[in-house]
Design an enzyme around this catalytic site. Structure first.
Site, PDB file in Angstrom:
ATOM      1  N   ARG A  35       0.827  -1.210   0.000  1.00 24.59           N
ATOM      2  CA  ARG A  35       0.000   0.000   0.000  1.00 24.59           C
ATOM      3  C   ARG A  35       0.861   1.260   0.000  1.00 24.59           C
ATOM      4  NH1 ARG A  35      -2.741  -1.339   5.439  1.00 24.59           N
ATOM      5  NH2 ARG A  35      -0.511  -1.544   5.741  1.00 24.59           N
ATOM      6  N   LYS A  46       5.475 -18.073   7.080  1.00 26.45           N
ATOM      7  CA  LYS A  46       4.870 -18.408   8.368  1.00 26.45           C
ATOM      8  C   LYS A  46       4.510 -17.111   9.103  1.00 26.45           C
ATOM      9  CE  LYS A  46       7.994 -16.659  11.077  1.00 26.45           C
ATOM     10  NZ  LYS A  46       8.926 -16.623  12.090  1.00 26.45           N
ATOM     11  N   HIS A  57      12.236 -21.123   6.353  1.00 29.44           N
ATOM     12  CA  HIS A  57      13.655 -20.991   6.009  1.00 29.44           C
ATOM     13  C   HIS A  57      14.569 -21.699   7.000  1.00 29.44           C
ATOM     14  CE1 HIS A  57      13.301 -17.619   8.796  1.00 29.44           C
ATOM     15  NE2 HIS A  57      14.616 -17.561   8.865  1.00 29.44           N
ATOM     16  N   GLU A 116      18.345 -15.231  20.215  1.00 26.19           N
ATOM     17  CA  GLU A 116      19.030 -14.233  19.387  1.00 26.19           C
ATOM     18  C   GLU A 116      19.242 -12.941  20.167  1.00 26.19           C
ATOM     19  OE1 GLU A 116      16.656 -13.744  15.869  1.00 26.19           O
ATOM     20  OE2 GLU A 116      14.839 -13.352  17.006  1.00 26.19           O
ATOM     21  N   ASP A 169       6.033 -17.135  16.880  1.00 28.06           N
ATOM     22  CA  ASP A 169       6.983 -16.657  15.875  1.00 28.06           C
ATOM     23  C   ASP A 169       8.039 -17.715  15.555  1.00 28.06           C
ATOM     24  OD1 ASP A 169       8.148 -14.701  14.157  1.00 28.06           O
ATOM     25  OD2 ASP A 169       9.701 -14.359  15.661  1.00 28.06           O
ATOM     26  N   HIS A 218       9.277 -22.799  12.925  1.00 26.41           N
ATOM     27  CA  HIS A 218      10.651 -23.244  12.661  1.00 26.41           C
ATOM     28  C   HIS A 218      11.106 -24.400  13.548  1.00 26.41           C
ATOM     29  CE1 HIS A 218      10.808 -19.737  10.218  1.00 26.41           C
ATOM     30  NE2 HIS A 218      10.972 -18.878  11.194  1.00 26.41           N
ATOM     31  N   LYS A 258      14.345 -13.516  22.472  1.00 30.44           N
ATOM     32  CA  LYS A 258      14.928 -12.294  21.904  1.00 30.44           C
ATOM     33  C   LYS A 258      15.729 -11.557  22.968  1.00 30.44           C
ATOM     34  CE  LYS A 258      11.907 -10.831  18.162  1.00 30.44           C
ATOM     35  NZ  LYS A 258      12.981 -10.910  17.185  1.00 30.44           N
TER      36      LYS A 258
HETATM   37  P1  NDP Z   1       6.025  -6.392   8.283  1.00 28.48           P
HETATM   38  O1  NDP Z   1       5.343  -6.136   9.565  1.00 28.48           O
HETATM   39  O2  NDP Z   1       7.251  -5.603   7.968  1.00 28.48           O
HETATM   40  O3  NDP Z   1       4.902  -6.260   7.150  1.00 28.48           O
HETATM   41  C1  NDP Z   1       5.107  -6.451   5.787  1.00 28.48           C
HETATM   42  C2  NDP Z   1       4.212  -5.507   5.001  1.00 28.48           C
HETATM   43  O4  NDP Z   1       2.865  -5.936   5.094  1.00 28.48           O
HETATM   44  C3  NDP Z   1       4.201  -4.109   5.491  1.00 28.48           C
HETATM   45  O5  NDP Z   1       5.306  -3.421   5.011  1.00 28.48           O
HETATM   46  C4  NDP Z   1       2.870  -3.575   4.940  1.00 28.48           C
HETATM   47  O6  NDP Z   1       3.089  -3.002   3.678  1.00 28.48           O
HETATM   48  C5  NDP Z   1       2.050  -4.827   4.752  1.00 28.48           C
HETATM   49  N1  NDP Z   1       0.890  -4.791   5.630  1.00 28.48           N
HETATM   50  C6  NDP Z   1       0.912  -4.744   6.974  1.00 28.48           C
HETATM   51  N2  NDP Z   1      -0.359  -4.702   7.447  1.00 28.48           N
HETATM   52  C7  NDP Z   1      -1.162  -4.717   6.372  1.00 28.48           C
HETATM   53  C8  NDP Z   1      -2.560  -4.685   6.187  1.00 28.48           C
HETATM   54  N3  NDP Z   1      -3.389  -4.623   7.240  1.00 28.48           N
HETATM   55  N4  NDP Z   1      -3.056  -4.725   4.933  1.00 28.48           N
HETATM   56  C9  NDP Z   1      -2.250  -4.797   3.883  1.00 28.48           C
HETATM   57  N5  NDP Z   1      -0.903  -4.821   3.988  1.00 28.48           N
HETATM   58  C10 NDP Z   1      -0.378  -4.784   5.203  1.00 28.48           C
HETATM   59  O7  NDP Z   1       6.332  -7.929   8.217  1.00 28.48           O
HETATM   60  P2  NDP Z   1       7.650  -8.687   7.866  1.00 28.48           P
HETATM   61  O8  NDP Z   1       8.162  -8.254   6.551  1.00 28.48           O
HETATM   62  O9  NDP Z   1       8.565  -8.660   9.016  1.00 28.48           O
HETATM   63  O10 NDP Z   1       7.085 -10.188   7.789  1.00 28.48           O
HETATM   64  C11 NDP Z   1       6.165 -10.575   6.798  1.00 28.48           C
HETATM   65  C12 NDP Z   1       5.801 -12.018   7.026  1.00 28.48           C
HETATM   66  O11 NDP Z   1       6.982 -12.789   6.936  1.00 28.48           O
HETATM   67  C13 NDP Z   1       5.198 -12.292   8.398  1.00 28.48           C
HETATM   68  O12 NDP Z   1       4.174 -13.221   8.245  1.00 28.48           O
HETATM   69  C14 NDP Z   1       6.345 -12.896   9.183  1.00 28.48           C
HETATM   70  O13 NDP Z   1       5.922 -13.850  10.110  1.00 28.48           O
HETATM   71  C15 NDP Z   1       7.151 -13.574   8.097  1.00 28.48           C
HETATM   72  N6  NDP Z   1       8.555 -13.680   8.441  1.00 28.48           N
HETATM   73  C16 NDP Z   1       9.266 -12.551   8.745  1.00 28.48           C
HETATM   74  C17 NDP Z   1      10.595 -12.655   9.080  1.00 28.48           C
HETATM   75  C18 NDP Z   1      11.399 -11.446   9.392  1.00 28.48           C
HETATM   76  O14 NDP Z   1      12.533 -11.606   9.892  1.00 28.48           O
HETATM   77  N7  NDP Z   1      10.909 -10.250   9.125  1.00 28.48           N
HETATM   78  C19 NDP Z   1      11.268 -13.969   9.137  1.00 28.48           C
HETATM   79  C20 NDP Z   1      10.433 -15.076   8.757  1.00 28.48           C
HETATM   80  C21 NDP Z   1       9.138 -14.916   8.429  1.00 28.48           C
HETATM   81  P3  NDP Z   1       2.215  -1.751   3.133  1.00 28.48           P
HETATM   82  O15 NDP Z   1       1.890  -0.894   4.300  1.00 28.48           O
HETATM   83  O16 NDP Z   1       3.105  -1.108   2.142  1.00 28.48           O
HETATM   84  O17 NDP Z   1       1.021  -2.375   2.508  1.00 28.48           O
END
Ligand code: NDP
Length: 476
Positions: free
Chosen positions: A62, A156, A186, A224, A243, A248, A347
């Site tokens: 978004r 996940k 992963h 971590e 988480d 994992h 954490k």
């Molecule tokens: P984020 O919290 O950074 O969210 C990712 C993106 O999702 C945001 O940048 C936002 O983009 C979009 N988003 C958030 N809420 C909404 C909403 N209500 N509607 C639409 N879009 C939304 O998450 P991560 O990148 O950290 O993680 C993403 C997934 O990956 C999770 O499920 C997490 O469990 C998994 N994961 C993450 C890891 C990590 O280290 N980060 C490791 C392993 C898995 P925008 O506002 O631009 O739409």
């Protein structure tokens, strides 16, 4: 719904490049942490291999992101320091063709626009988003004509409990068959974790002693130093148990405890994983006795001041989120009955352990007079960096009736792909061997649900620990 075809047949015909010359990797959540920090660098490792796939990277979210900002962001994550001026051809192709499409991912028209941007390539929709949003997007995809070869990949956590995971799978199956669904993990693609298959099933040394007859205990620990690092939006609704352990660490447990598959192919391999997860429960079915939870307060991690978890931006005290979780599980199979298996993740932990530790039983009989203080043999496999090691008792050099310790250690083999490179290799080649099958995704929720209920009911205390410590004082 598309006609089913075995993944290997599709791989043979498409070579991971889609029928019209490649795949389009469409990532939802492209403004998020995972995309920038893990997914794109992982793609980089895959693009540097000889079997680099032809892929167009399309990000969506978004957030407003200009073309220049997008290209800068992708190249910063994709390129290694020494590649700024000269890039491998496959990386160059991605940088030239990558696009960001801003929009609401739950709007069918935006989804159609994303598929149009795939331009005839096999679409791979990668969901790097909070689970509630994933459910909405999958619902919106019902109003979109998906190309028959579409692949769906989910980060996940898959769902938020067993019921929602099963319901999400049902919605997903209305779009594509299970063999085109990748629930990625992963940890399963870490070379050290996959290496367990060789250690267990190709080793005449470890294979025969891999059971309760010889093994005293198993620990799977992934602590971590990282604290919340601005991820409250996701983490505060999840916590350490969901988480890390629900996904994992239970997958790692399955590779440690599964029976031998006859064939290394998705059905046989994942059948064995599902069987052992079906036999896994919280030890004694008693979360009060078999689980612990903690939360960090202000402290210092690696010389840096870290605020207490509850003081972090975006954290709601009422969520009662733990940042350290420990559970003991029992695997009720002939091989594992009676062996305590501990899973732990936290954490803001100082000097963190990230390893599988297998402790072998000390023999009931030794030579009279030798080694009253006999130590157990211990195998350690790192879950991230570092050496694997095997500690064995050995007769002391100075005193033949004393037992000393022999430690053999060395780095496990590492490959060209990092864990996310290997995740993407599976997804882009549509090989689900190391992705989580529908039944396993549901079962992993079922295993932890009694713990979630007990914790929500306050039956297990939340213990504080200073950031940078090893955990609550009362646990040692
Ligand atoms: P984020 O919290 O950074 O969210 C990712 C993106 O999702 C945001 O940048 C936002 O983009 C979009 N988003 C958030 N809420 C909404 C909403 N209500 N509607 C639409 N879009 C939304 O998450 P991560 O990148 O950290 O993680 C993403 C997934 O990956 C999770 O499920 C997490 O469990 C998994 N994961 C993450 C890891 C990590 O280290 N980060 C490791 C392993 C898995 P925008 O506002 O631009 O739409």
């Amino acid at each position: 719904m598309a006609a089913e075809q075995h993944p290997r047949e599709r791989r043979d015909s498409a070579q991971g490049t889609g029928q019209d010359g490649g795949t389009a990797l469409i990532v939802f959540g492209a403004s998020g942490d995972l995309f920038e920090r893990l997914l794109v660098p992982g793609l980089g490792t895959l693009l540097r291999t000889e079997s680099a796939p032809s892929v167009r990277l399309i990000g969506t979210g978004r957030s407003e992101v200009s073309d220049d900002e997008w290209r800068d962001k992708v190249s910063a994550s994709l390129l290694a320091d020494d590649e700024q001026d000269a890039h491998p051809a496959a990386i160059d192709d991605v940088l030239r063709s990558t696009r960001y499409l801003q929009g609401d991912p739950t709007e069918p028209q935006h989804l159609r626009d994303l598929l149009d941007a795939a331009d005839g390539r096999t679409p791979v929709l990668y969901f790097a988003l909070p689970p509630a949003v994933v459910d909405d997007i999958v619902g919106a995809l019902e109003d979109v004509d998906l190309p028959a070869d579409t692949v769906l990949a989910f980060e996940k956590p898959f769902g938020t409990d067993a019921r929602s995971a099963a319901a999400l799978t049902e919605k997903v199956h209305a779009l594509v068959p299970e063999d085109r669904v990748h629930r990625t993990d992963h940890f399963l693609t870490r070379s050290q974790v996959r290496g367990l298959l060789g250690l267990r099933f190709a080793s005449g040394l470890l294979g025969p002693v891999w059971s309760s007859e010889h093994i005293n205990s198993v620990e799977i620990v992934y602590d971590e130093t990282l604290a919340l690092e601005g991820r409250a939006q996701y983490y505060d609704g999840a916590g350490a148990l969901v988480d890390m352990i629900q996904s994992h660490l239970l997958q790692v447990l399955a590779l440690i405890t599964m029976e031998r598959p006859d064939l290394l192919e998705p059905t046989a391999f994942r059948d064995r994983i599902s069987e052992v997860l079906a036999a896994t429960t919280i030890a004694g079915d008693d979360p009060q006795a078999s689980t612990r939870r903690g939360r960090y307060v202000a402290g210092e991690v690696e010389g840096k001041q870290v605020p207490g978890y509850l003081e972090e931006d975006g954290v709601e005290k009422d969520n009662d989120t733990e940042t350290l979780a420990v559970i003991q599980v029992a695997v009720d199979t002939d091989r594992w009955r009676g062996v305590p298996i501990l899973l732990r993740s936290g954490k803001a932990i100082g000097d963190p352990r990230q390893e599988i530790r297998v402790e072998f039983r000390v023999p009931e009989q030794t030579i009279d007079g030798l080694g009253e203080q006999t130590a157990p043999s211990v195998l350690r496999i790192p879950l991230k960096d570092g050496d694997a090691s095997l500690e064995l008792p050995i007769t002391s050099a100075d005193n033949p009736v004393r037992v000393a310790k022999l430690e053999m250690s060395g780095p496990p083999p590492s490959g060209q792909l990092d864990p996310y490179g290997a995740v993407l290799a599976g997804v882009l080649n549509d090989d689900p061997l190391f992705s989580v099958r529908e039944d396993a995704a549901v079962r992993c929720w079922e295993i932890i649900e009694p713990v979630l209920r007990a914790w929500q009911a306050g039956e297990v205390p939340m213990d504080d620990y200073p950031a940078g410590s090893a955990g609550p004082d009362s646990w040692t």
